[in-house]
Design an enzyme around this catalytic site. Sequence first.
Site, PDB file in Angstrom:
ATOM      1  N   TRP A  31     -24.275  10.805 -15.793  1.00 53.14           N
ATOM      2  CA  TRP A  31     -23.789  10.889 -17.404  1.00 53.14           C
ATOM      3  C   TRP A  31     -22.887  12.213 -17.292  1.00 53.14           C
ATOM      4  CZ3 TRP A  31     -24.072   7.099 -20.797  1.00 53.14           C
ATOM      5  CH2 TRP A  31     -23.885   7.314 -22.184  1.00 53.14           C
ATOM      6  N   PHE A  66     -32.105  13.004 -18.106  1.00 50.89           N
ATOM      7  CA  PHE A  66     -33.598  12.863 -18.035  1.00 50.89           C
ATOM      8  C   PHE A  66     -34.092  12.436 -16.895  1.00 50.89           C
ATOM      9  CE2 PHE A  66     -37.311  10.166 -19.189  1.00 50.89           C
ATOM     10  CZ  PHE A  66     -37.896  10.939 -20.084  1.00 50.89           C
ATOM     11  N   GLU A  67     -33.538  11.694 -16.017  1.00 51.88           N
ATOM     12  CA  GLU A  67     -33.976  11.446 -14.639  1.00 51.88           C
ATOM     13  C   GLU A  67     -33.958  12.528 -13.603  1.00 51.88           C
ATOM     14  OE1 GLU A  67     -33.308   8.086 -17.340  1.00 51.88           O
ATOM     15  OE2 GLU A  67     -31.528   9.552 -16.579  1.00 51.88           O
ATOM     16  N   VAL A  90     -26.307  18.128 -21.125  1.00 54.16           N
ATOM     17  CA  VAL A  90     -26.626  17.419 -22.430  1.00 54.16           C
ATOM     18  C   VAL A  90     -25.884  18.112 -23.445  1.00 54.16           C
ATOM     19  CG1 VAL A  90     -28.538  17.038 -23.913  1.00 54.16           C
ATOM     20  CG2 VAL A  90     -28.972  17.129 -21.609  1.00 54.16           C
ATOM     21  N   THR A  95     -27.720  13.418 -33.169  1.00 52.30           N
ATOM     22  CA  THR A  95     -29.302  13.140 -33.415  1.00 52.30           C
ATOM     23  C   THR A  95     -29.827  14.363 -32.631  1.00 52.30           C
ATOM     24  OG1 THR A  95     -29.572  11.812 -31.328  1.00 52.30           O
ATOM     25  CG2 THR A  95     -29.166  10.668 -33.315  1.00 52.30           C
ATOM     26  N   HIS A  97     -31.628  14.125 -30.027  1.00 52.85           N
ATOM     27  CA  HIS A  97     -31.916  13.626 -28.348  1.00 52.85           C
ATOM     28  C   HIS A  97     -32.084  14.768 -27.598  1.00 52.85           C
ATOM     29  CE1 HIS A  97     -27.355  13.833 -27.804  1.00 52.85           C
ATOM     30  NE2 HIS A  97     -27.626  13.786 -26.544  1.00 52.85           N
ATOM     31  N   PHE A 122     -33.207  24.437 -12.118  1.00 54.89           N
ATOM     32  CA  PHE A 122     -32.968  23.985 -13.555  1.00 54.89           C
ATOM     33  C   PHE A 122     -31.244  24.365 -13.678  1.00 54.89           C
ATOM     34  CE2 PHE A 122     -32.135  24.503 -18.244  1.00 54.89           C
ATOM     35  CZ  PHE A 122     -32.797  23.339 -18.531  1.00 54.89           C
ATOM     36  N   ARG A 136     -18.499  25.904 -18.604  1.00 57.71           N
ATOM     37  CA  ARG A 136     -19.578  26.109 -17.964  1.00 57.71           C
ATOM     38  C   ARG A 136     -19.534  25.355 -16.453  1.00 57.71           C
ATOM     39  NH1 ARG A 136     -20.042  27.478 -22.830  1.00 57.71           N
ATOM     40  NH2 ARG A 136     -21.120  28.768 -23.682  1.00 57.71           N
TER      41      ARG A 136
END
Length: 160
Positions: A31, A66-67, A90, A95, A97, A122, A136
């Site tokens: 994504w 998320f995966e 992300v 929303t 999310h 991370f 970034r």
Amino acid sequence: MATSLKNLSDYNSDKLPDISGKRFGIVVAEWNKEITDALCKGAYETLLKHGARPENIHRNTVPGSFELTLGSQYLAMSNEIDAVIALGVVIKGDTKHDDYICHAVAKGLTDVALKFNKPVIFGLVTTNDEQQAKDRAGGKHGNKGVEAAITAIQMLALHN
């Protein structure tokens, strides 16, 4: 420290360990592919720059951020991998999310690192808009992929 106050690609290369025999797994979210590919390129080139061998760097892709947790666990559970770098982005939307995903990924990656007793880094870029993410991922604030690779190298030094 806020990224706007620090370039993600600036680091001190003093006292980095020899990583020529270390094996790295890089998990990249598909994504926002343009951004995540730039993060991966930064991480990959940084590992090579500091002595990793190309055959010791393994890239896996997952559908989204998320995966990253399960993708990282698949690599971390292998005795053939010394450190895992999870890379994704992300972007805040209309929303909440982003709150749920970021929290789940942070907690999940921490759990994987502790479960397998190896660095799981991370490398999630979390921003308010797409331009901030680009800034970034090789833009004016450096590359979070570079920072993640250096973090992996530094964490391997602690484990020796």
